[in-house]
Design a protein around this motif. Structure first.
Motif, PDB file in Angstrom:
ATOM      1  N   LYS A 131       8.743   0.298   1.260  1.00 23.49           N
ATOM      2  CA  LYS A 131       8.781   1.446   1.840  1.00 23.49           C
ATOM      3  C   LYS A 131       7.644   2.093   2.491  1.00 23.49           C
ATOM      4  O   LYS A 131       7.840   2.511   3.635  1.00 23.49           O
ATOM      5  N   TYR A 132       6.629   1.772   1.835  1.00 23.51           N
ATOM      6  CA  TYR A 132       5.181   2.393   2.525  1.00 23.51           C
ATOM      7  C   TYR A 132       5.041   1.411   3.953  1.00 23.51           C
ATOM      8  O   TYR A 132       4.489   2.075   4.875  1.00 23.51           O
ATOM      9  N   ALA A 133       5.048   0.117   3.831  1.00 27.37           N
ATOM     10  CA  ALA A 133       4.970  -0.669   5.081  1.00 27.37           C
ATOM     11  C   ALA A 133       5.997  -0.242   5.995  1.00 27.37           C
ATOM     12  O   ALA A 133       5.735  -0.139   7.134  1.00 27.37           O
ATOM     13  N   GLU A 134       7.159   0.268   5.797  1.00 31.81           N
ATOM     14  CA  GLU A 134       8.379   0.569   6.688  1.00 31.81           C
ATOM     15  C   GLU A 134       7.710   1.735   7.396  1.00 31.81           C
ATOM     16  O   GLU A 134       7.972   2.154   8.625  1.00 31.81           O
ATOM     17  N   GLN A 135       7.154   2.740   6.784  1.00 30.78           N
ATOM     18  CA  GLN A 135       6.763   3.992   7.225  1.00 30.78           C
ATOM     19  C   GLN A 135       5.552   3.562   8.264  1.00 30.78           C
ATOM     20  O   GLN A 135       5.299   4.692   9.404  1.00 30.78           O
ATOM     21  N   LEU A 136       4.898   2.441   8.049  1.00 30.67           N
ATOM     22  CA  LEU A 136       4.038   2.041   9.211  1.00 30.67           C
ATOM     23  C   LEU A 136       4.596   1.325  10.081  1.00 30.67           C
ATOM     24  O   LEU A 136       3.764   1.029  10.991  1.00 30.67           O
ATOM     25  N   GLY A 151     -12.127  -6.301  -1.424  1.00 29.44           N
ATOM     26  CA  GLY A 151     -12.217  -5.102  -0.793  1.00 29.44           C
ATOM     27  C   GLY A 151     -11.607  -4.653   0.509  1.00 29.44           C
ATOM     28  O   GLY A 151     -11.594  -3.783   1.044  1.00 29.44           O
ATOM     29  N   ARG A 152     -10.553  -5.719   0.905  1.00 33.28           N
ATOM     30  CA  ARG A 152      -9.919  -5.483   2.026  1.00 33.28           C
ATOM     31  C   ARG A 152      -8.554  -4.818   1.613  1.00 33.28           C
ATOM     32  O   ARG A 152      -7.402  -5.716   1.338  1.00 33.28           O
ATOM     33  N   VAL A 153      -8.444  -3.435   1.365  1.00 30.59           N
ATOM     34  CA  VAL A 153      -7.426  -2.853   0.735  1.00 30.59           C
ATOM     35  C   VAL A 153      -6.617  -1.985   2.045  1.00 30.59           C
ATOM     36  O   VAL A 153      -7.601  -1.141   2.444  1.00 30.59           O
ATOM     37  N   ASP A 154      -5.578  -2.075   2.379  1.00 30.64           N
ATOM     38  CA  ASP A 154      -5.025  -1.370   3.276  1.00 30.64           C
ATOM     39  C   ASP A 154      -4.554   0.074   2.815  1.00 30.64           C
ATOM     40  O   ASP A 154      -4.489   1.150   3.285  1.00 30.64           O
ATOM     41  N   ALA A 155      -4.031   0.047   1.268  1.00 28.41           N
ATOM     42  CA  ALA A 155      -3.785   1.549   0.916  1.00 28.41           C
ATOM     43  C   ALA A 155      -3.480   1.172  -0.558  1.00 28.41           C
ATOM     44  O   ALA A 155      -3.441   0.117  -0.992  1.00 28.41           O
ATOM     45  N   ILE A 156      -3.774   2.272  -1.275  1.00 31.71           N
ATOM     46  CA  ILE A 156      -3.361   2.392  -2.726  1.00 31.71           C
ATOM     47  C   ILE A 156      -2.260   3.433  -2.888  1.00 31.71           C
ATOM     48  O   ILE A 156      -2.053   4.462  -2.517  1.00 31.71           O
ATOM     49  N   ILE A 157      -1.126   2.676  -3.530  1.00 27.19           N
ATOM     50  CA  ILE A 157       0.277   3.483  -3.764  1.00 27.19           C
ATOM     51  C   ILE A 157       0.006   4.075  -5.278  1.00 27.19           C
ATOM     52  O   ILE A 157      -0.170   3.066  -6.140  1.00 27.19           O
ATOM     53  N   LEU A 158       0.349   5.332  -5.602  1.00 31.43           N
ATOM     54  CA  LEU A 158       0.525   5.929  -6.903  1.00 31.43           C
ATOM     55  C   LEU A 158       1.939   6.119  -6.943  1.00 31.43           C
ATOM     56  O   LEU A 158       2.432   6.792  -6.374  1.00 31.43           O
ATOM     57  N   THR A 159       2.607   5.658  -7.801  1.00 33.86           N
ATOM     58  CA  THR A 159       4.047   5.746  -8.190  1.00 33.86           C
ATOM     59  C   THR A 159       4.228   5.839  -9.524  1.00 33.86           C
ATOM     60  O   THR A 159       3.699   5.866 -10.534  1.00 33.86           O
ATOM     61  N   GLY A 160       5.698   5.909  -9.961  1.00 32.97           N
ATOM     62  CA  GLY A 160       6.005   6.269 -11.313  1.00 32.97           C
ATOM     63  C   GLY A 160       6.287   7.752 -11.441  1.00 32.97           C
ATOM     64  O   GLY A 160       5.803   8.358 -10.806  1.00 32.97           O
ATOM     65  N   GLY A 161       6.897   7.793 -12.787  1.00 32.39           N
ATOM     66  CA  GLY A 161       6.975   9.439 -13.261  1.00 32.39           C
ATOM     67  C   GLY A 161       5.911  10.313 -13.115  1.00 32.39           C
ATOM     68  O   GLY A 161       5.808  11.403 -12.908  1.00 32.39           O
ATOM     69  N   LEU A 162       4.538   9.565 -13.767  1.00 35.16           N
ATOM     70  CA  LEU A 162       3.525  10.350 -13.718  1.00 35.16           C
ATOM     71  C   LEU A 162       2.935  10.659 -12.612  1.00 35.16           C
ATOM     72  O   LEU A 162       1.710  11.648 -12.309  1.00 35.16           O
ATOM     73  N   ALA A 163       3.101  10.132 -11.474  1.00 29.44           N
ATOM     74  CA  ALA A 163       2.705  10.242  -9.923  1.00 29.44           C
ATOM     75  C   ALA A 163       3.281  11.724  -9.561  1.00 29.44           C
ATOM     76  O   ALA A 163       2.739  11.981  -8.344  1.00 29.44           O
ATOM     77  N   TYR A 164       3.927  12.519 -10.125  1.00 26.48           N
ATOM     78  CA  TYR A 164       4.288  13.799  -9.855  1.00 26.48           C
ATOM     79  C   TYR A 164       3.189  14.637 -10.169  1.00 26.48           C
ATOM     80  O   TYR A 164       3.172  15.785 -10.032  1.00 26.48           O
TER      81      TYR A 164
END
Length: 351
Positions: free
Chosen positions: A163-168, A290-303
């Motif tokens: 989903k993140y990739a699709e947004q890009l 160190g080559r990181v395009d993004a960090i995604i926080l998900t799951g219920g606690l990501a609220y």
């Protein structure tokens, strides 16, 4: 194309009907613990759960509709690469044997299989928790007889990465991503061009969680185990560890309410969990050089945008942009996996 989705959990079963990958309806069936105690094993629960599902489908008129496929949550099978797999008899035999562990997700395949027989269609599982794409270097533990294995929230991790990739406007297999799934269990995954090359094991590694202890000091742990009854000790590792062990509750809303009321101890423990999640993210960044395009926080606690997300961002935003995609999204992810196969975008694997 209408896709029926079945997602069994420890005390509930979620079912839903999707058109392509768009939700038409979902429903959660709650199972009383006393009712489930009638069954000696999780596997023995599946006829009981299936019967309730079929009754609901009949009431909703689904049995008269044309269903293209049934998608079920995959369980603790033998190690697999990520993707969508046809349910077959070999898979069902492994699920019943439960050699890698007994879990409610193990019966997702057999329920999907049997319902699919009713509609004369195929059944699938998508990105089960046993997805194993670890690099060879990630398997070393320090003890040859205890290699590291892969159990993580593969379904949601890969779904939010897509989903993140699709947004890009990109393919997730072209990106390097770190995905922290934060729920009752917490796993932090390094996705290298779509492949989960390093993870924190969902049952006993990584950051401590609302109910699990995560990484522990080894020698003191051995000594503690020597003086603790076995079943009690296992519960401390997974069930009564983590936030519950410190605070007497694993409910994030209760904890955040205590913090808002000025409880400094609750705040310190909660922040310690964010601290350990941040450590895991930093470790995955090292795995990805160190080559990181993004960090995604998900799951219920990501609220938890005012606490966990904020604390993690303070420590990790120097690594890469941080995207918050809260929730578990499992039902949608299951439907999407089946739809990718039905629409010819992906070929189902053979178990």
């Amino acid at each position: 194309m209408k896709i029926l989705v079945v997602n069994p959990g420890s005390t509930s079963t979620k079912i839903g009907l999707f058109e392509d990958s768009t939700e038409l309806w979902t429903e959660t069936i709650r199972h009383e613990p006393d009712e489930l105690k009638r069954f000696a094993t999780v596997w023995e629960q599946y006829p009981y759960r299936k019967k309730i599902i079929m009754e609901i489908l009949e009431k909703k008129g689904v049995l008269k509709e044309k269903i293209a496929a049934v998608a079920g949550r995959g369980g603790l099978f033998r190690p697999l690469k990520g993707g969508t797999y046809l349910v077959n008899e070999k898979m069902l035999k492994d699920a019943e044997a439960a050699e890698r562990g007994s879990h409610a997700s193990n019966i997702g395949a057999v329920i999907a299989w049997e319902i699919a027989q009713e509609f004369s269609v195929k059944s699938y599982i998508i990105d089960p928790v046993c997805v194993d794409e670890l690099e060879d270097l990630a398997r070393f533990s320090g003890i040859p007889e205890l290699p590291r294995t892969s159990i993580f929230h593969a379904l949601n991790v890969r779904a939010v990465a897509r989903k993140y990739a699709e947004q890009l406007g990109a393919d997730f297999q072209t990106l390097n991503l770190i995905v922290a799934h934060m729920g009752g269990g917490i796993t932090v995954t390094a996705l290298k061009k779509g492949r989960a090359v390093q993870i924190s094991h969902g049952l006993y590694e990584g950051a401590f969680t609302p109910e699990r202890c995560g990484n522990m000091p080894n020698l003191p742990l051995v000594e503690y185990a020597d003086k603790t009854p076995r079943e009690e000790f296992k519960k401390l590792i997974s069930g009564k560890g983590g936030l519950y062990a410190y605070l007497g509750t694993s409910n994030a809303l209760e904890i955040e309410k205590e913090i808002e009321n000025g409880n400094e101890y609750f705040k310190t423990v909660y922040e310690a969990m964010a601290y350990q999640i941040s450590e895991q993210i930093g470790a995955r960044a090292a795995v990805l050089c160190g080559r990181v395009d993004a960090i995604i926080l998900t799951g219920g606690l990501a609220y938890s945008k005012d606490y966990l997300n904020k604390w993690i961002a303070e420590r990790c935003s120097f690594i890469a942009p941080i995207a918050c995609m809260p929730g578990e999204n499992e039902m949608e992810a299951l439907a999407e996996g089946a739809f990718r196969v039905l629409s010819g975008k992906e070929t189902a694997g053979e178990y």
